[in-house]
Design a protein around this motif. Structure first.
Motif, PDB file in Angstrom:
ATOM      1  N   ASP A  52      17.417 -16.537  -8.945  1.00  0.00           N
ATOM      2  CA  ASP A  52      18.561 -15.724  -8.558  1.00  0.00           C
ATOM      3  C   ASP A  52      18.172 -14.291  -8.219  1.00  0.00           C
ATOM      4  N   LEU A  53      17.189 -13.757  -8.941  1.00  0.00           N
ATOM      5  CA  LEU A  53      16.741 -12.380  -8.750  1.00  0.00           C
ATOM      6  C   LEU A  53      15.219 -12.339  -8.698  1.00  0.00           C
ATOM      7  N   GLY A  54      14.704 -11.400  -7.916  1.00  0.00           N
ATOM      8  CA  GLY A  54      13.261 -11.206  -7.872  1.00  0.00           C
ATOM      9  C   GLY A  54      12.924  -9.734  -7.921  1.00  0.00           C
ATOM     10  N   LEU A  55      11.826  -9.405  -8.578  1.00  0.00           N
ATOM     11  CA  LEU A  55      11.356  -8.029  -8.628  1.00  0.00           C
ATOM     12  C   LEU A  55       9.927  -7.999  -8.116  1.00  0.00           C
ATOM     13  N   LEU A  56       9.651  -7.082  -7.193  1.00  0.00           N
ATOM     14  CA  LEU A  56       8.322  -6.981  -6.601  1.00  0.00           C
ATOM     15  C   LEU A  56       8.098  -5.577  -6.068  1.00  0.00           C
ATOM     16  N   PRO A  57       6.838  -5.203  -5.807  1.00  0.00           N
ATOM     17  CA  PRO A  57       6.589  -3.897  -5.203  1.00  0.00           C
ATOM     18  C   PRO A  57       7.347  -3.755  -3.885  1.00  0.00           C
ATOM     19  N   ARG A  58       7.821  -2.551  -3.617  1.00  0.00           N
ATOM     20  CA  ARG A  58       8.674  -2.297  -2.450  1.00  0.00           C
ATOM     21  C   ARG A  58       7.985  -2.684  -1.154  1.00  0.00           C
ATOM     22  N   GLN A 114      17.480  -4.087  -3.481  1.00  0.00           N
ATOM     23  CA  GLN A 114      18.025  -2.920  -4.169  1.00  0.00           C
ATOM     24  C   GLN A 114      16.864  -2.084  -4.701  1.00  0.00           C
ATOM     25  N   PRO A 115      16.690  -0.859  -4.198  1.00  0.00           N
ATOM     26  CA  PRO A 115      15.622  -0.002  -4.727  1.00  0.00           C
ATOM     27  C   PRO A 115      15.860   0.321  -6.199  1.00  0.00           C
ATOM     28  N   LEU A 116      14.801   0.308  -6.978  1.00  0.00           N
ATOM     29  CA  LEU A 116      14.904   0.596  -8.402  1.00  0.00           C
ATOM     30  C   LEU A 116      14.239   1.925  -8.731  1.00  0.00           C
ATOM     31  N   ALA A 117      14.742   2.559  -9.768  1.00  0.00           N
ATOM     32  CA  ALA A 117      14.106   3.789 -10.234  1.00  0.00           C
ATOM     33  C   ALA A 117      12.763   3.484 -10.879  1.00  0.00           C
ATOM     34  N   HIS A 118      12.599   2.246 -11.369  1.00  0.00           N
ATOM     35  CA  HIS A 118      11.359   1.851 -12.024  1.00  0.00           C
ATOM     36  C   HIS A 118      10.168   1.992 -11.081  1.00  0.00           C
ATOM     37  N   HIS A 119       9.056   2.466 -11.590  1.00  0.00           N
ATOM     38  CA  HIS A 119       7.819   2.481 -10.832  1.00  0.00           C
ATOM     39  C   HIS A 119       6.666   2.119 -11.768  1.00  0.00           C
ATOM     40  N   SER A 120       5.621   1.606 -11.149  1.00  0.00           N
ATOM     41  CA  SER A 120       4.411   1.255 -11.885  1.00  0.00           C
ATOM     42  C   SER A 120       3.242   2.042 -11.309  1.00  0.00           C
ATOM     43  N   GLU A 121       2.134   2.022 -12.012  1.00  0.00           N
ATOM     44  CA  GLU A 121       0.923   2.674 -11.525  1.00  0.00           C
ATOM     45  C   GLU A 121      -0.203   1.656 -11.455  1.00  0.00           C
ATOM     46  N   LEU A 122      -0.865   1.613 -10.308  1.00  0.00           N
ATOM     47  CA  LEU A 122      -2.049   0.785 -10.143  1.00  0.00           C
ATOM     48  C   LEU A 122      -3.286   1.654 -10.276  1.00  0.00           C
ATOM     49  N   ALA A 123      -4.272   1.153 -10.979  1.00  0.00           N
ATOM     50  CA  ALA A 123      -5.538   1.863 -11.126  1.00  0.00           C
ATOM     51  C   ALA A 123      -6.681   0.867 -10.909  1.00  0.00           C
ATOM     52  N   ILE A 124      -7.875   1.398 -10.697  1.00  0.00           N
ATOM     53  CA  ILE A 124      -9.056   0.553 -10.491  1.00  0.00           C
ATOM     54  C   ILE A 124      -9.822   0.444 -11.808  1.00  0.00           C
ATOM     55  N   TYR A 125     -10.117  -0.799 -12.180  1.00  0.00           N
ATOM     56  CA  TYR A 125     -10.789  -1.070 -13.460  1.00  0.00           C
ATOM     57  C   TYR A 125     -12.048  -1.902 -13.236  1.00  0.00           C
ATOM     58  N   VAL A 126     -12.994  -1.690 -14.136  1.00  0.00           N
ATOM     59  CA  VAL A 126     -14.202  -2.524 -14.183  1.00  0.00           C
ATOM     60  C   VAL A 126     -14.525  -2.792 -15.645  1.00  0.00           C
ATOM     61  N   ALA A 127     -15.329  -3.796 -15.876  1.00  0.00           N
ATOM     62  CA  ALA A 127     -15.796  -4.065 -17.239  1.00  0.00           C
ATOM     63  C   ALA A 127     -16.715  -2.933 -17.691  1.00  0.00           C
ATOM     64  N   HIS A 148       6.526   1.702  -6.271  1.00  0.00           N
ATOM     65  CA  HIS A 148       7.957   1.560  -6.505  1.00  0.00           C
ATOM     66  C   HIS A 148       8.360   0.089  -6.349  1.00  0.00           C
ATOM     67  N   SER A 149       9.444  -0.285  -6.995  1.00  0.00           N
ATOM     68  CA  SER A 149       9.869  -1.687  -7.024  1.00  0.00           C
ATOM     69  C   SER A 149      11.262  -1.862  -6.436  1.00  0.00           C
ATOM     70  N   ASP A 150      11.505  -3.059  -5.927  1.00  0.00           N
ATOM     71  CA  ASP A 150      12.830  -3.450  -5.442  1.00  0.00           C
ATOM     72  C   ASP A 150      13.262  -4.725  -6.160  1.00  0.00           C
ATOM     73  N   LEU A 151      14.567  -4.848  -6.324  1.00  0.00           N
ATOM     74  CA  LEU A 151      15.158  -6.079  -6.840  1.00  0.00           C
ATOM     75  C   LEU A 151      15.787  -6.802  -5.659  1.00  0.00           C
ATOM     76  N   VAL A 152      15.481  -8.075  -5.478  1.00  0.00           N
ATOM     77  CA  VAL A 152      15.980  -8.820  -4.322  1.00  0.00           C
ATOM     78  C   VAL A 152      16.840  -9.996  -4.781  1.00  0.00           C
ATOM     79  N   ARG A 153      17.808 -10.328  -3.930  1.00  0.00           N
ATOM     80  CA  ARG A 153      18.664 -11.495  -4.138  1.00  0.00           C
ATOM     81  C   ARG A 153      19.095 -12.022  -2.777  1.00  0.00           C
TER      82      ARG A 153
END
Length: 283
Positions: free
Chosen positions: A144-150, A161-174, A260-265
């Motif tokens: 019914d609903l999906g959330l994914l990067p904008r 629907q644009p969301l106020a929620h945001h995430s941060e991507l960073a680069i990682y290694v072992a 930034h993320s969007d909610l889709v329906r």
């Protein structure tokens, strides 16, 4: 003086996306319609909201001040519409959501607990997917609903629907990976090492041919990175929650990146009270 929701929405989207044409694509309107709506809003307010002298429109000082108020008006309008649905519509017996792992539940917010308390009779199904898989799952009515990067564009069958929620991507290694010892010089050496990424990602630019491993979800990407297979772009919240102390975040220019993320329906399936609760909780 009343302002049309259409003109406010055109202004907010143009400010967020940085161009009238991108706003038109997001709103599924012509560029001239968006430009006219913004011009009418400027005429009503008596100020210029954008500086149009450059290739891309830039917010004026007045535009930056107006933007926050416009966002508040649109948010209040959406809350009023959602309230009317809650008051009139029956609660759906089942709700399926599909979320990208860029979104991680904050334990302090007790989102799942609050939903269970507010909708004790609703059966909830939680799916994980990434990228266009989220869109396909929602479009096919599997969720019914999906959330994914904008995304810049969405299928015509979906509403975002644009969301106020945001995430941060960073680069990682072992910790034992060669890049872990190169410091800021790692940005010039990424292409020399294997990249681990999502299968849904299409950008191979930084990884040399034959130096890409893929996985369908971020957790598997993280596990590969922990095993020293290669470097990976990962949501910081995911690493903070599930890493076993085996990853190092590379401090590189331009990183971390805000997502930034969007909610889709689906357009043909109006949300019920339970779905609207999630839109409120995430918005």
């Amino acid at each position: 003086m009343p302002y049309s929701p259409e003109s406010l929405q055109a202004f907010v989207e143009a400010a967020a996306l940085g161009s009238f044409s991108a706003a038109a694509r997001r709103l599924r309107k012509t560029q001239s319609t968006v430009s006219t709506a913004i011009a009418h809003l400027e005429a009503d307010l008596g100020v210029a909201l954008f500086d149009r002298s450059a290739r891309y429109p830039q917010l004026t000082e007045a535009g930056r001040e107006v933007l926050g108020h416009a966002q508040e008006i649109l948010a209040a309008d959406q809350r009023l519409q959602q309230l009317s649905v809650r008051l009139a519509a029956p609660v759906e017996p089942r709700l399926t959501v599909v979320f990208s792992d860029v979104y991680q539940l904050d334990p302090a917010q007790r989102v799942l607990q609050r939903f269970a308390e507010g909708f004790p009779e609703v059966e909830l199904e939680w799916l994980d997917a990434e990228g266009h898989d989220v869109l396909e799952i929602v479009a096919s009515a599997r969720a019914d609903l999906g959330l994914l990067p904008r995304q810049e564009r969405y299928p015509d069958a979906l509403l975002a629907q644009p969301l106020a929620h945001h995430s941060e991507l960073a680069i990682y290694v072992a910790l034992e990976h060669p890049l872990a010892r190169t410091g800021t010089r790692a940005s010039q050496q990424l292409a020399r090492h294997r990249q681990v990424r999502l299968s849904a990602q299409a950008d191979h630019a930084r990884a040399a041919a034959g130096r890409v491993w893929t996985a369908s979800d971020y957790l598997m990407v993280m596990e590969m990175a922990e095993d020293g297979i290669g470097w990976a772009e990962l949501p910081r919240a995911l690493v903070q929650r599930y890493d076993r102390g085996r990853l190092l975040e590379l401090r590189l220019p331009g990183w971390p990146r805000r997502i930034h993320s969007d909610l889709v329906r689906r357009r043909d399936s109006p949300p019920g009270p339970a779905a609207l609760w999630w839109a409120d909780a995430l918005g």
